[in-house]
Write a protein that holds these residues in place. Structure first.
Motif: not given
Length: 816
Positions: A439-466
């Protein structure tokens, strides 16, 4: 510095003309440049009869591209979707929150529901069964998808990046080497240094005592440099070693990038943290787990990490109603959560120190950082929490009164503690269920990506399945690297994940990951294009099914489950899986069940094995041939339990050849275990002692009738079962213990109960001391080394009586 000045390896500055003249070789023309050629290709210089008419050329060293980004994976353990501050939790995680504010949070990240399998995905980009990781390494089975041996054709990111000019470091939890291969006999090709990491500092198993960790540095065991009394804790030590590794390289080659896999033991049990960190949360969880869920759920909607139409999943039937608990229960359970929260904030603090170090070095802006948990929050503490997680692995029920007696020491080195089911359920808000279930409680997890030089967006949320298999292809895409066709001559299998790079600066980028199967201990599910089919096992809850974790699935039962046991959810409308559409969308469900089997065939998922902890007791191939007698020596590395004789529920004897100096001696002759359970054979107050720790629940001692003699002797004990085990109820065989000196009995006693399955994930044979946490913690402080001289030890599982083999034993020991 002028071009003709060179710094010698001894630090002496000399002019190149002076060097050449001294050697009688003359000066090389000033315009000559260092010439390089690709390794493996023909020499491109000139070879004459003498040096003055020759031109040197060098095989070019492997260099990363100019400006290549560093890569840092931060892998948390057992951290649920609703436990980080930036995912709606009231627990303070300011440093991880700052990373999220500087980068992106992904609300649709998935793992396998268990640690080793997920970690294999993070590092290879292939599914866990493709990696032979159907289970943790201790639960491996003799099938391609479950043997615990990650194929070399599934290259690690560390191997790929090392071949592209990166330094590579791993720190903390590994848990990716077959358990039976973690001894000093190896083989070492599946240890961190065998899979592309140049340096390693951490622990090889699934968990460790945070104050007494079982540490490995590179390919050798090592000990912490301080004691718990001196302030030692594993997490700050890992951060200190991480900083040191980075600095070691950067001070020599500032332009050389690194890949660091940083995996602290947190937040896995034991929940260990200094008391002042836990005390920060006093009273904050007194309103219980249901109140926590409501507050986190509201916060998640407020910050947009879940869709506005999300429905909070039901109160789990396996979780007590907080309002119906006694005052003592509420006090205990609230304190368990205070300890967990303090542990998480403590971990965040030291992660912050690592990030601050990167900033101080000027490396942060160009470091691609990914933060992920390996599965949802853990339910291994049971309905009442536990002062010893080892009880879970041995089917031993927890005792509320024992837990209450330990309340003031939770978080300290005395216990191997874990919180109750209710906090597990709350930690996975808004989802249902937990670790080990898909169930999603077992397999859905927090995920953060940060790369100031390579990602322009800041503090945004992404909903793409991964999924965890998407991390490697995302890194390679971000670094503009192609997956290699070969690594060290081994042809590589296709990477199975998908890059997330397209979503970095485009919130509306389409999801590339359309289909993903899940299977863990017989609990199955399939994601496909916004829908999820789930077949829970042993059921929607233990209470509703009447079964417990580890219930076996027969062939007939699997057929029945495929006909009647699947559920269906439309995640586009039902983010938290609360509305089962199996009846109204029957055709879709049937198609998805068929699709699950297609994926299962593709990725080596079968056979289904739901047996849970019973898998840990199965026999596995050993480096050495099976034998009945084992010789061990002092001053050597601890022999892990997976490579040691199995001494649970079987007759055995242990004999130690030692010298007792004039005036006597004390200390441990041989031990196997830790504070969570095991046995110790030692000398104290002049007497021979056998001590047994039954999963920290009860402790038994058998002492010799008189003091041991001085001089050279053989000290032995004999373990003889006197009844049958009841493994399902957490009770190993009762046993009689006899103590001997030179084959003559000097004492005896009985053990009413013993450990039924495993002495502990980290239990190993240690001769002459008790390494790690003290097995008999009520009797001595580790390592309690023997103050005489231990020469060697014999572990015998033939069942032959010590009295009958005394003469043979002397001969056997003398020949080794």
């Amino acid at each position: 510095m002028s071009d003709d000045i060179k710094l010698t390896r001894r630090g002496v500055l000399l002019g190149s003309t002076a060097i050449a003249a001294t050697a009688g070789l003359g000066a090389r023309p000033a315009e000559a440049e260092l010439k390089e050629y690709p390794p493996g290709q023909a020499f491109t210089g000139v070879i004459g009869r003498t040096f003055d008419v020759s031109q040197p050329a060098w095989p070019a060293p492997t260099r990363a591209r100019e400006g290549a980004a560093n890569v840092l994976f931060i892998v948390l353990d057992d951290t649920g979707f609703g436990q980080l501050g930036c995912f709606g939790s009231p627990i303070h995680t300011p440093n991880l929150d700052a990373l999220a504010a500087d980068g992106l949070r992904y609300s649709n990240m998935h793992t396998t529901a268990l640690c080793s399998p997920s970690r294999s995905c993070f590092l290879t980009g292939r599914n866990h069964h493709s990696n032979g990781m159907a289970c943790i390494t201790e639960g491996s089975e003799g099938f391609p998808g479950a043997n615990g041996q990650i194929p070399f054709e599934n290259g690690f990111l560390s191997e790929i990046l090392q071949e592209n000019g990166y330094n590579s470091y791993a720190l903390g939890k590994w848990h990716l080497t077959p358990a039976e291969q973690t001894s000093a006999a190896g083989p070492y090709n599946r240890w961190p240094l065998g899979r592309g990491f140049e340096r390693y500092f951490g622990f090889l198993g699934g968990d460790t005592h945070q104050y007494y960790p079982e540490l490995v540095r590179d390919n050798s065991q090592t000990e912490p440099d301080k004691t718990p009394e001196e302030g030692y804790h594993l997490t700050p030590d890992l951060v200190a070693k991480a900083r040191s590794m980075i600095a070691d390289s950067k001070q020599v080659a500032p332009n050389k990038p690194f890949f660091m896999y940083f995996a602290p033991g947190a937040m896995h049990a034991p929940h260990h943290v200094p008391k002042e960190w836990a005390d920060k949360y006093k009273g904050q969880f007194d309103d219980g787990w249901d109140a926590y869920r409501e507050k986190v759920f509201a916060k998640q909607k407020e910050i947009g990490i879940i869709p506005e139409n999300t429905v909070l999943s039901r109160h789990d039937p396996d979780v007590q109603d907080w309002q119906k608990l006694s005052a003592d229960e509420r006090r205990l359970f609230a304190r368990m959560m205070e300890v967990f929260a303090g542990f998480l904030e403590h971990t965040d603090h030291y992660i912050g120190e690592l990030i601050a170090f990167l900033k101080d070095m000027g490396e942060y802006e160009n470091t691609l950082i990914m933060v992920v948990s390996d599965n949802g929050a853990s339910a291994e503490g049971g309905p009442n929490g536990s002062v010893n997680e080892g009880k879970f692995f041995n089917n031993v029920p927890d005792d509320l009164q024992q837990n209450l007696a330990a309340i003031d020491d939770l978080g300290g080195p005395k216990y191997f503690n874990h919180y109750a089911f209710g906090w597990t359920h709350a930690g996975n808000t808004p989802f249902r269920r937990w670790k080990r279930e898909t169930y999603r409680g077992g397999v859905s997890d927090p995920f953060i990506i940060a790369w100031p030089k390579g990602i322009k967006a800041r503090g945004e949320i992404r909903s793409q399945y991964c999924h965890g298999i998407d991390m490697v292809p995302t890194v390679l895409d971000a670094l503009d690297l192609e997956p290699p066709a070969q690594i060290r001559g081994v042809t590589q299998s296709p990477i199975q994940g998908f890059s997330l790079k397209s979503s970095f600066d485009d919130a509306d980028a389409p999801s590339l990951h359309i289909t993903q199967y899940f299977e863990m201990f017989g609990h199955r599910s399939l994601y496909h294009d916004g829908w999820r089919a789930v077949c829970p096992w042993p059921g929607t809850s233990f209470t509703e099914s009447g079964l417990t974790f580890g219930a076996p699935i027969s062939y007939d039962k699997l057929t029945e489950l495929d006909a009647k046991g699947w559920e269906l959810y439309n995640l586009k409308e039902d983010f938290s899986e609360t509305k089962n559409l199996a009846e109204t969308e029957r055709e879709r469900l049937i198609a998805m069940i068929g699709m699950w089997y297609v994926e299962a065939g593709k990725y080596n998922v079968l056979p289904i094995d739901s047996r849970g902890t019973a898998r840990f007791a199965d026999e596995r191939p050993q480096i050495a041939a099976n034998r009945k007698k084992y010789i061990y020596y002092p001053g050597t590395q601890v022999v892990p339990g997976s490579a040691a004789p199995y001494l649970v529920n079987v007759a055995h004897s242990i004999s130690v050849e030692a010298n007792v100096p004039n005036g006597g001696a004390e200390g441990v002759l041989l031990s196997m275990g830790g504070v969570d359970g095991g046995f110790s054979f030692y000398v104290q107050e002049g007497k021979l002692v056998y001590g047994y720790n039954y999963v920290a629940d009860q402790r038994f001692t058998v002492r010799s009738d008189a003091a041991i003699p001085e001089g050279d002797h053989i000290f032995s004990f004999e373990f003889t079962p006197t009844g049958k085990a009841d493994i399902a109820k957490g009770r190993g065989v009762p046993a009689n213990i006899k103590l001997f000196v030179d084959g003559k009995q000097v004492g005896s006693g009985d053990l009413p109960v013993t450990i039924p399955i495993s002495l502990g994930l980290a239990a190993g044979v240690c001769v002459g001391a008790d390494s790690g946490s003290p097995t008999m913690d009520t009797a001595y402080t580790a390592p309690y080394p023997f103050t005489g001289t231990v020469k060697k030890a014999l572990v015998d599982v033939t069942g032959e009586a010590v009295e009958d083999m005394a003469a043979k034993m002397k001969v056997y020991l003398s020949r080794q």
